[in-house]
Design a protein around this motif. Structure first.
Motif, PDB file in Angstrom:
ATOM      1  N   TYR A 272       0.858  -1.187   0.000  1.00  0.00           N
ATOM      2  CA  TYR A 272       0.000   0.000   0.000  1.00  0.00           C
ATOM      3  C   TYR A 272       0.893   1.235   0.000  1.00  0.00           C
ATOM      4  O   TYR A 272       1.773   1.369   0.841  1.00  0.00           O
ATOM      5  CB  TYR A 272      -0.905  -0.011   1.236  1.00  0.00           C
ATOM      6  CG  TYR A 272      -1.874   1.148   1.285  1.00  0.00           C
ATOM      7  CD1 TYR A 272      -2.986   1.167   0.449  1.00  0.00           C
ATOM      8  CD2 TYR A 272      -1.670   2.218   2.147  1.00  0.00           C
ATOM      9  CE1 TYR A 272      -3.868   2.228   0.487  1.00  0.00           C
ATOM     10  CE2 TYR A 272      -2.555   3.276   2.181  1.00  0.00           C
ATOM     11  CZ  TYR A 272      -3.657   3.274   1.349  1.00  0.00           C
ATOM     12  OH  TYR A 272      -4.524   4.319   1.376  1.00  0.00           O
ATOM     13  N   ASP A 273       0.692   2.115  -0.958  1.00  0.00           N
ATOM     14  CA  ASP A 273       1.545   3.288  -1.097  1.00  0.00           C
ATOM     15  C   ASP A 273       1.075   4.479  -0.286  1.00  0.00           C
ATOM     16  O   ASP A 273       1.639   5.566  -0.385  1.00  0.00           O
ATOM     17  CB  ASP A 273       1.630   3.700  -2.579  1.00  0.00           C
ATOM     18  CG  ASP A 273       2.420   2.696  -3.400  1.00  0.00           C
ATOM     19  OD1 ASP A 273       3.273   2.017  -2.813  1.00  0.00           O
ATOM     20  OD2 ASP A 273       2.161   2.598  -4.616  1.00  0.00           O
ATOM     21  N   GLY A 274       0.043   4.289   0.518  1.00  0.00           N
ATOM     22  CA  GLY A 274      -0.426   5.387   1.353  1.00  0.00           C
ATOM     23  C   GLY A 274      -1.580   6.145   0.719  1.00  0.00           C
ATOM     24  O   GLY A 274      -1.887   6.007  -0.464  1.00  0.00           O
ATOM     25  N   ASP A 275      -2.236   6.958   1.545  1.00  0.00           N
ATOM     26  CA  ASP A 275      -3.369   7.745   1.079  1.00  0.00           C
ATOM     27  C   ASP A 275      -2.920   8.876   0.162  1.00  0.00           C
ATOM     28  O   ASP A 275      -1.874   9.476   0.364  1.00  0.00           O
ATOM     29  CB  ASP A 275      -4.114   8.349   2.274  1.00  0.00           C
ATOM     30  CG  ASP A 275      -4.905   7.310   3.038  1.00  0.00           C
ATOM     31  OD1 ASP A 275      -5.130   6.217   2.481  1.00  0.00           O
ATOM     32  OD2 ASP A 275      -5.294   7.592   4.181  1.00  0.00           O
ATOM     33  N   ARG A 276      -3.732   9.153  -0.826  1.00  0.00           N
ATOM     34  CA  ARG A 276      -3.534  10.318  -1.675  1.00  0.00           C
ATOM     35  C   ARG A 276      -4.810  11.138  -1.599  1.00  0.00           C
ATOM     36  O   ARG A 276      -5.823  10.772  -2.177  1.00  0.00           O
ATOM     37  CB  ARG A 276      -3.250   9.902  -3.121  1.00  0.00           C
ATOM     38  CG  ARG A 276      -1.952   9.139  -3.302  1.00  0.00           C
ATOM     39  CD  ARG A 276      -0.746  10.058  -3.118  1.00  0.00           C
ATOM     40  NE  ARG A 276       0.493   9.344  -3.370  1.00  0.00           N
ATOM     41  CZ  ARG A 276       1.199   8.733  -2.428  1.00  0.00           C
ATOM     42  NH1 ARG A 276       0.755   8.737  -1.172  1.00  0.00           N
ATOM     43  NH2 ARG A 276       2.330   8.127  -2.719  1.00  0.00           N
TER      44      ARG A 276
ATOM     45  N   ILE B  28      -3.884  15.377  13.537  1.00  0.00           N
ATOM     46  CA  ILE B  28      -3.771  14.426  12.434  1.00  0.00           C
ATOM     47  C   ILE B  28      -2.808  13.328  12.858  1.00  0.00           C
ATOM     48  O   ILE B  28      -1.779  13.592  13.479  1.00  0.00           O
ATOM     49  CB  ILE B  28      -3.269  15.126  11.156  1.00  0.00           C
ATOM     50  CG1 ILE B  28      -4.391  15.975  10.546  1.00  0.00           C
ATOM     51  CG2 ILE B  28      -2.792  14.115  10.132  1.00  0.00           C
ATOM     52  CD1 ILE B  28      -3.998  16.665   9.273  1.00  0.00           C
ATOM     53  N   VAL B  29      -3.164  12.088  12.525  1.00  0.00           N
ATOM     54  CA  VAL B  29      -2.346  10.921  12.889  1.00  0.00           C
ATOM     55  C   VAL B  29      -2.053  10.123  11.623  1.00  0.00           C
ATOM     56  O   VAL B  29      -2.949   9.905  10.799  1.00  0.00           O
ATOM     57  CB  VAL B  29      -3.079  10.027  13.912  1.00  0.00           C
ATOM     58  CG1 VAL B  29      -2.261   8.770  14.210  1.00  0.00           C
ATOM     59  CG2 VAL B  29      -3.350  10.801  15.202  1.00  0.00           C
ATOM     60  N   LEU B  30      -0.805   9.706  11.470  1.00  0.00           N
ATOM     61  CA  LEU B  30      -0.411   8.826  10.369  1.00  0.00           C
ATOM     62  C   LEU B  30      -0.182   7.432  10.938  1.00  0.00           C
ATOM     63  O   LEU B  30       0.655   7.246  11.821  1.00  0.00           O
ATOM     64  CB  LEU B  30       0.881   9.332   9.711  1.00  0.00           C
ATOM     65  CG  LEU B  30       1.498   8.418   8.641  1.00  0.00           C
ATOM     66  CD1 LEU B  30       0.557   8.254   7.460  1.00  0.00           C
ATOM     67  CD2 LEU B  30       2.848   8.972   8.186  1.00  0.00           C
ATOM     68  N   LYS B  31      -0.937   6.453  10.438  1.00  0.00           N
ATOM     69  CA  LYS B  31      -0.779   5.073  10.898  1.00  0.00           C
ATOM     70  C   LYS B  31      -0.840   4.130   9.702  1.00  0.00           C
ATOM     71  O   LYS B  31      -1.829   4.134   8.967  1.00  0.00           O
ATOM     72  CB  LYS B  31      -1.851   4.689  11.920  1.00  0.00           C
ATOM     73  CG  LYS B  31      -1.698   3.247  12.433  1.00  0.00           C
ATOM     74  CD  LYS B  31      -2.655   2.949  13.563  1.00  0.00           C
ATOM     75  CE  LYS B  31      -2.525   1.503  14.015  1.00  0.00           C
ATOM     76  NZ  LYS B  31      -1.177   1.178  14.520  1.00  0.00           N
ATOM     77  N   GLY B  32       0.213   3.348   9.520  1.00  0.00           N
ATOM     78  CA  GLY B  32       0.233   2.368   8.442  1.00  0.00           C
ATOM     79  C   GLY B  32       0.047   2.969   7.065  1.00  0.00           C
ATOM     80  O   GLY B  32      -0.579   2.352   6.200  1.00  0.00           O
TER      81      GLY B  32
END
Length: 333
Positions: A133-137, A176-180
């Motif tokens: 998974y390349d992350g949210d865009r 804001i939180v970045l997880k996985g």
């Protein structure tokens, strides 16, 4: 030890503005009496530090006073560069700011610390995204981050799982939180603080209204509580499965930590072929069917019977498709 604590008091006041003796004592894990003695020592050393009594009181440095002494050790300098996340910073619209800050930090460091920090950047890289998974865009991530920073209220159109799927909410964005590799917005809507997936924000309007953050809000504590509640709601049942040695290895790559831990804890002794039997948590029949299909013929679901029946039916459908396309049964072109 005391010199380090005196420096910590200076840096805390420099960073946070005003703190009470009790707050300083809790942060430094000493008694309030010790803080009183340390403040007297700082006064005697000529540090422009003053205190106000009363509920809104506390210690504060004279406006404009900043110490040039940071006490930065080589390990601390290395840690600062280990903490750099250029990818996520760029997604938040802060890539250039982070790069400029690191450049200024490098310029301010003495040569020996600068060399150690450079070696960290040459040898270590933090990639917060997963393998598959390349992350949210999301085009709304940067403006949401700006609203969080400036305490601006937002109106969002948000897609959720339950009906009605698309809803409009006015939110006070707290963090804001970045997880996985996924970004989450922690915000108050009405009386409740909730977590929203930024990727599911369809439309965003930053309003002219501002809001006051609650002074007692602890983001780390909220997130821990949210994860605990989320995990307790996530798994609604269990499945009994058989795993081949290859399936058990593959499971560690494609399954959640909860499933991996359950296999490790409940697996029986291997049979003659090396297969083990284990009991694992599942979210739902639909989700479990999709997850176990990732393991192909290296897993056999024994219970629940409905899940086993679903997998049998899917396997039969796949067999029918591939048999119809085999050389013996391939349709004429």
């Amino acid at each position: 030890m005391r010199a380090s604590r005196l420096l910590s008091i200076l840096l805390l006041l420099q960073a946070r503005g005003r703190l009470t003796a009790r707050q300083l004592a809790e942060l430094l894990e000493v008694s309030v009496r010790t803080i009183y003695r340390d403040v007297e020592s700082l006064h005697a050393a000529g540090v422009p530090l003053y205190g106000d009594a009363g509920p809104a009181g506390g210690y504060q440095l004279l406006d404009g006073y900043r110490t040039r002494l940071t006490g930065l050790t080589s390990e601390e300098a290395e840690a600062l560069f280990m903490a750099g996340m250029p990818g996520p910073a760029a997604e938040l619209g802060l890539g250039a700011v982070v790069a400029a800050a690191q450049l200024k930090l490098q310029a301010a460091l003495p040569p020996e610390l600068r060399d150690r920090a450079a070696r960290i950047q040459e040898r270590f890289l933090l990639d917060a995204h997963g393998w598959y998974y390349d992350g949210d865009r999301s085009p709304h991530l940067a403006p949401i981050a700006d609203a969080v920073w400036n305490q601006r209220r937002v109106q969002v159109r948000y897609r959720r799982w339950k009906h009605p799927t698309d809803v409009t909410r006015v939110l006070d964005p707290y963090a804001i939180v970045l997880k996985g590799g996924k970004w989450y917005l922690v915000a108050r809507g009405g009386e409740n603080i909730r977590t929203y997936r930024v990727h599911h924000v369809l439309d965003l309007e930053v309003l002219d209204e501002t809001f006051d953050r609650p002074c007692g809000f602890d983001l780390a504590a909220y997130w821990r509580s949210f994860l605990t509640e989320f995990r307790s709601r996530l798994y609604q049942g269990t499945a009994t499965i058989r795993l081949s040695p290859a399936g058990r290895r593959r499971l560690r790559e494609v399954m959640s930590s909860a499933v991996i831990d359950a296999v490790d804890q409940s697996a029986t002794a291997p049979d003659e072929a090396g297969w083990v039997t284990a009991v694992v948590p599942i979210e739902s029949l639909d989700h479990a069917e999709t997850e176990f299909m990732k393991l192909g013929a290296q897993v056999e679901v024994l219970k629940p019977h409905e899940l086993r029946a679903r997998l049998e039916a899917t396997a039969q459908e796949l067999a029918d498709i591939y048999l119809s396309l085999s050389p013996a049964g391939r349709p004429a072109s």
